[in-house]
Design a protein around this motif. Sequence first.
Motif, short mmCIF file in Angstrom:
data_model
loop_
_atom_site.label_atom_id
_atom_site.label_comp_id
_atom_site.label_asym_id
_atom_site.label_seq_id
_atom_site.Cartn_x
_atom_site.Cartn_y
_atom_site.Cartn_z
N TYR A 6 0.80 -1.21 0.00
CA TYR A 6 0.00 0.00 0.00
C TYR A 6 0.84 1.27 0.00
CZ TYR A 6 -4.03 -2.90 1.10
OH TYR A 6 -5.02 -3.84 1.05
N ASP A 7 0.32 2.27 -0.67
CA ASP A 7 0.81 3.64 -0.56
C ASP A 7 0.27 4.14 0.78
OD1 ASP A 7 0.68 6.57 -0.81
OD2 ASP A 7 1.30 6.21 -2.89
N THR A 8 0.97 5.03 1.43
CA THR A 8 0.53 5.48 2.76
C THR A 8 -0.47 6.64 2.72
OG1 THR A 8 2.47 6.92 2.92
CG2 THR A 8 2.65 4.72 3.91
N ARG A 9 -0.81 7.15 1.53
CA ARG A 9 -1.74 8.28 1.50
C ARG A 9 -3.10 7.89 2.07
NH1 ARG A 9 -3.98 8.81 -4.67
NH2 ARG A 9 -3.18 6.79 -5.28
N VAL A 49 -11.69 2.34 10.44
CA VAL A 49 -10.63 2.98 11.20
C VAL A 49 -9.67 3.71 10.25
CG1 VAL A 49 -8.78 2.62 12.90
CG2 VAL A 49 -10.78 1.10 12.87
N THR A 50 -9.64 5.03 10.38
CA THR A 50 -8.70 5.86 9.61
C THR A 50 -7.86 6.75 10.51
OG1 THR A 50 -10.37 7.58 9.28
CG2 THR A 50 -10.17 5.90 7.55
N ASN A 51 -8.25 6.88 11.77
CA ASN A 51 -7.50 7.68 12.72
C ASN A 51 -6.08 7.10 12.82
OD1 ASN A 51 -6.37 7.79 15.60
ND2 ASN A 51 -7.87 9.47 15.60
N ASP A 88 0.39 -11.31 14.62
CA ASP A 88 0.92 -12.37 15.47
C ASP A 88 1.70 -13.37 14.62
OD1 ASP A 88 -0.33 -11.20 17.63
OD2 ASP A 88 -1.97 -12.64 17.72
N LEU A 89 2.75 -13.93 15.19
CA LEU A 89 3.59 -14.93 14.54
C LEU A 89 4.18 -14.45 13.21
CD1 LEU A 89 1.42 -18.11 15.24
CD2 LEU A 89 3.38 -17.27 16.55
N GLY A 90 4.38 -13.14 13.09
CA GLY A 90 5.02 -12.59 11.89
C GLY A 90 4.12 -12.48 10.67
N MET A 91 2.83 -12.62 10.86
CA MET A 91 1.90 -12.55 9.73
C MET A 91 1.63 -11.09 9.32
SD MET A 91 1.19 -15.71 9.07
CE MET A 91 -0.34 -15.75 8.16
N ASN A 92 1.16 -10.92 8.10
CA ASN A 92 0.60 -9.65 7.58
C ASN A 92 1.49 -8.42 7.80
OD1 ASN A 92 -1.80 -11.04 6.80
ND2 ASN A 92 -2.51 -10.92 8.90
N LYS A 93 2.77 -8.54 7.56
CA LYS A 93 3.68 -7.40 7.72
C LYS A 93 3.28 -6.23 6.81
CE LYS A 93 6.42 -8.86 10.90
NZ LYS A 93 6.28 -8.30 12.23
N PHE A 94 2.63 -6.53 5.70
CA PHE A 94 2.25 -5.50 4.74
C PHE A 94 1.28 -4.46 5.31
CE2 PHE A 94 -0.94 -8.76 4.29
CZ PHE A 94 -2.13 -8.05 4.15
N VAL A 95 0.58 -4.77 6.40
CA VAL A 95 -0.37 -3.80 6.94
C VAL A 95 0.33 -2.59 7.55
CG1 VAL A 95 -2.17 -5.55 7.32
CG2 VAL A 95 -0.69 -4.87 9.24
N ASP A 96 1.64 -2.66 7.72
CA ASP A 96 2.39 -1.53 8.27
C ASP A 96 2.24 -0.26 7.45
OD1 ASP A 96 3.32 -2.82 10.54
OD2 ASP A 96 5.21 -3.43 9.62
N SER A 97 1.96 -0.40 6.16
CA SER A 97 1.80 0.80 5.32
C SER A 97 0.33 1.09 4.98
CB SER A 97 2.61 0.65 4.02
OG SER A 97 2.14 -0.45 3.27
N VAL A 132 -15.34 -10.59 16.00
CA VAL A 132 -14.50 -9.98 14.97
C VAL A 132 -14.21 -11.10 13.97
CG1 VAL A 132 -12.30 -8.88 14.45
CG2 VAL A 132 -13.45 -8.40 16.62
N ARG A 133 -14.80 -10.99 12.78
CA ARG A 133 -14.66 -12.05 11.78
C ARG A 133 -13.57 -11.78 10.76
NH1 ARG A 133 -16.14 -16.97 12.84
NH2 ARG A 133 -18.35 -17.22 13.21
N LEU A 134 -13.52 -10.55 10.28
CA LEU A 134 -12.55 -10.18 9.25
C LEU A 134 -12.07 -8.77 9.49
CD1 LEU A 134 -14.59 -11.31 6.10
CD2 LEU A 134 -12.67 -12.54 7.13
N ILE A 135 -10.93 -8.47 8.93
CA ILE A 135 -10.47 -7.08 8.85
C ILE A 135 -10.15 -6.84 7.38
CG2 ILE A 135 -8.75 -5.38 9.55
CD1 ILE A 135 -8.42 -7.02 12.13
N LEU A 136 -10.68 -5.76 6.85
CA LEU A 136 -10.42 -5.40 5.47
C LEU A 136 -9.40 -4.28 5.46
CD1 LEU A 136 -14.12 -5.32 4.23
CD2 LEU A 136 -12.56 -7.27 4.31
N ALA A 137 -8.23 -4.57 4.91
CA ALA A 137 -7.22 -3.53 4.71
C ALA A 137 -7.67 -2.75 3.48
CB ALA A 137 -5.85 -4.17 4.47
N VAL A 138 -7.63 -1.42 3.57
CA VAL A 138 -8.12 -0.57 2.48
C VAL A 138 -7.14 0.57 2.24
CG1 VAL A 138 -10.06 0.76 1.58
CG2 VAL A 138 -10.48 -0.98 3.32
N GLY A 139 -6.78 0.76 0.99
CA GLY A 139 -5.90 1.87 0.66
C GLY A 139 -5.63 1.92 -0.83
N TYR A 140 -4.65 2.70 -1.20
CA TYR A 140 -4.22 2.80 -2.59
C TYR A 140 -3.00 1.91 -2.78
CZ TYR A 140 -7.35 6.75 -3.08
OH TYR A 140 -8.47 7.54 -3.12
N ALA A 141 -3.03 1.07 -3.79
CA ALA A 141 -1.89 0.21 -4.08
C ALA A 141 -0.73 1.06 -4.59
CB ALA A 141 -2.27 -0.83 -5.13
#
Length: 178
Positions: free
Chosen positions: A17-20, A51-53, A66-75, A148-157
């Motif tokens: 993701y782009d951070t914008r 959540v955008t705050n 957890d356990l090193g998963m989903n590192k991509f959510v950092d951006s 809590v069933r899912l989390i949808l990551a949302v942003g600009y690629a």
Amino acid sequence: MSDYFELINKRESCRDYDTRPVEKDKLERCVEAARLAPSACNSQPWKYLVVTNPEMVKELRPMMQDLGMNKFVDSCPAFAVVLEEPTRLKVSVSQRFKDQDFAPIDLAFSASQFCYAATEQGLSTCIIGWHNESKIKEMFSLKKNERVRLILAVGYAKSDKLREKKRKPIEEISTFYE
């Protein structure tokens, strides 16, 4: 509006993701699309916590890692936490007699419509099932019966280049009786 088959070919799970920031009106349109999804007995057993705050986004990210998963959510700049709420009585009765839990199916329809609405607006998404439910429930002060069933990551690629879709051939997933 795009051709439907063009849209479904364009939607993919983004992991870069782009951070914008994501515009609120685009997220509202995604939630509106999710709201209109079909559900058994019109139960609509979902709720979206968008959540955008920046501080809350920062707090939420490790709860998917957890356990090193989903590192991509950092951006990733925005998330939609998808809750499953208790179903209506009529649905509960049919579940008991037909051995079919409709809420997760309904929730999947809703989340899918959210993701396609995001794609239509130039956003990218990733559906995340790996998360720490107890920490998320605590963060948002959720009720005991809200899941809590899912989390949808949302942003600009970062890139608009699409990957080749690797899917089973149609003959492997279908049987036509004519």
